[in-house]
Scaffold this motif. Structure first.
Motif, PDB file in Angstrom:
ATOM      1  N   SER A  22       0.843  -1.153   0.015  1.00  0.00           N
ATOM      2  CA  SER A  22      -0.014   0.002  -0.040  1.00  0.00           C
ATOM      3  C   SER A  22       0.956   1.208   0.012  1.00  0.00           C
ATOM      4  O   SER A  22       2.050   0.928   0.292  1.00  0.00           O
ATOM      5  CB  SER A  22      -0.785   0.011   1.395  1.00  0.00           C
ATOM      6  N   ILE A  23       0.371   2.513  -0.518  1.00  0.00           N
ATOM      7  CA  ILE A  23       0.865   3.684  -0.323  1.00  0.00           C
ATOM      8  C   ILE A  23      -0.068   4.739   0.000  1.00  0.00           C
ATOM      9  O   ILE A  23      -1.248   4.629  -0.540  1.00  0.00           O
ATOM     10  CB  ILE A  23       1.619   4.036  -1.837  1.00  0.00           C
ATOM     11  N   GLU A  55       5.724  -5.859   2.564  1.00  0.00           N
ATOM     12  CA  GLU A  55       5.329  -6.983   3.366  1.00  0.00           C
ATOM     13  C   GLU A  55       6.047  -7.054   4.758  1.00  0.00           C
ATOM     14  O   GLU A  55       5.429  -7.712   5.701  1.00  0.00           O
ATOM     15  CB  GLU A  55       5.416  -8.258   2.417  1.00  0.00           C
ATOM     16  N   LYS A  56       7.327  -6.329   4.822  1.00  0.00           N
ATOM     17  CA  LYS A  56       7.998  -6.421   5.965  1.00  0.00           C
ATOM     18  C   LYS A  56       7.961  -5.057   6.858  1.00  0.00           C
ATOM     19  O   LYS A  56       8.208  -5.126   8.118  1.00  0.00           O
ATOM     20  CB  LYS A  56       9.489  -6.829   5.572  1.00  0.00           C
ATOM     21  N   ASP A  57       7.970  -4.152   6.324  1.00  0.00           N
ATOM     22  CA  ASP A  57       8.083  -2.560   7.022  1.00  0.00           C
ATOM     23  C   ASP A  57       7.415  -1.527   6.240  1.00  0.00           C
ATOM     24  O   ASP A  57       6.382  -1.832   5.150  1.00  0.00           O
ATOM     25  CB  ASP A  57       9.419  -2.452   7.197  1.00  0.00           C
ATOM     26  N   GLU A  58       7.427  -0.528   6.975  1.00  0.00           N
ATOM     27  CA  GLU A  58       6.753   0.854   6.337  1.00  0.00           C
ATOM     28  C   GLU A  58       7.945   1.694   6.391  1.00  0.00           C
ATOM     29  O   GLU A  58       8.780   2.040   7.349  1.00  0.00           O
ATOM     30  CB  GLU A  58       6.033   1.192   7.468  1.00  0.00           C
TER      31      GLU A  58
END
Length: 141
Positions: A22-23, A55-58
């Protein structure tokens, strides 16, 4: 898992290209979040902070104005500038803010005011990004 392919482009280079989930961007209509299979969208972007999730971080970037285009599979941001936190100098940003505030008091014409306002706005966006993930010492400054 469904992903989007993100591409962030400035006039100088492709800043980022990766798969994301997502963004969220600062559009002219307010913050907009794009997820996989989003409807076709073309929107004007304002200077601000872009956050995207993998899938792992932001992660987050400071951007200048521009455009976002998506078909639900590919998200392209065409922006005037895009910087990560590691590319922003805290001391230089603080100095730019203080200089702009000081210069505002001595404005001679409309063009000069616009230039100073642009510099101040960009510096404040950069500072917002620094505070977002910075050590707590920056938050108290």
């Amino acid at each position: 898992m469904n992903n989007l392919h993100l591409k962030i482009i400035t006039p100088k280079r492709i800043v980022l290209e990766k798969d994301i989930v997502s963004i969220t961007v600062p559009s002219s209509e307010g913050d907009v979040t794009v997820l996989p299979r989003h409807t076709h969208l073309f929107t004007l972007l304002h200077e601000g902070i872009v956050t995207y999730k993998t899938e792992k971080d932001e992660e987050a970037l400071a951007i200048g104005g521009g455009y976002l285009e998506t078909d639900g599979k590919l998200v392209q941001l065409l922006v005037t500038r895009a910087y990560g936190q590691d590319e922003i100098d805290h001391a230089a940003t603080m100095k730019a803010i203080e200089d702009a505030k000081s210069d505002m008091k001595q404005v001679k014409d409309k063009k000069q005011l616009q230039d100073i306002s642009t510099l101040l706005r960009r510096s404040l966006v950069d500072l917002k990004l620094l505070k977002r993930k910075a050590p707590k010492s920056f938050h108290s400054a």
